[in-house]
Design a protein around this motif. Sequence first.
Motif: not given
Length: 216
Positions: A192-193, A196, A198, A208, A211
């Motif tokens: 997920y990071r 995005n 990150w 985070g 979102k």
Amino acid sequence: MAVTDQCRDAGKLNVLVQVMLAAALKEIKSAGVTPLVVETYRSKERQYYLYGQGRTAAQCVAAGIPATKAKKYAKSGKQCTWTLSSIHIQKKAVDVVPVRKGKAIWNAQDKDSKKIIEIMQKYGFEAGANWTKSPDSPHFQVKGDFSKVFMQGKTTTYVTRTVQRALKKFGFYYGDVDGIWGAGTTKAVNRYRKANGWLQSGKLGKTGLKKLLGIL
């Protein structure tokens, strides 16, 4: 603020709990229920005051309240709390009840109360209404060792289920929604990071989480 006053400011809560509450309230309202935030942060002094209701000064002192405070707040009547270590003091608890026709509903069996309990649990809160001992229907808490991020070892079973469910919804998590933040959940957070842009730290902070829960 006087010890008799309830703080209803969500901005006084832990930053992650603020996000969870905002997401929950958004869905509660979408479900046609009007929520009333009754109390958020509670000072230790207010907790002394509440504990003193329905108890003698001697009982308050025995529980750990300083003698001067015990004498000041002890009062006959109905007891309203059973602890001096409320999660409200940690800024990780909130009391929420439904309002209908301008009236607050304090019945856990009310249909709107049940909807609030269902949704608050969905967003990672432990519901006091489900406690077998001294149930507290308006109370919702996030009892855990965390500050500004959720990560392995710094979360709760309830929060982890919420995170796993959301990550699974967006295709980042492949395991069971079991509330156990292990290597699989950390890898999912990193997917997920990465998506995005990150750093893949295995941590989930305010941005985070916002979102992920759909309020950013």
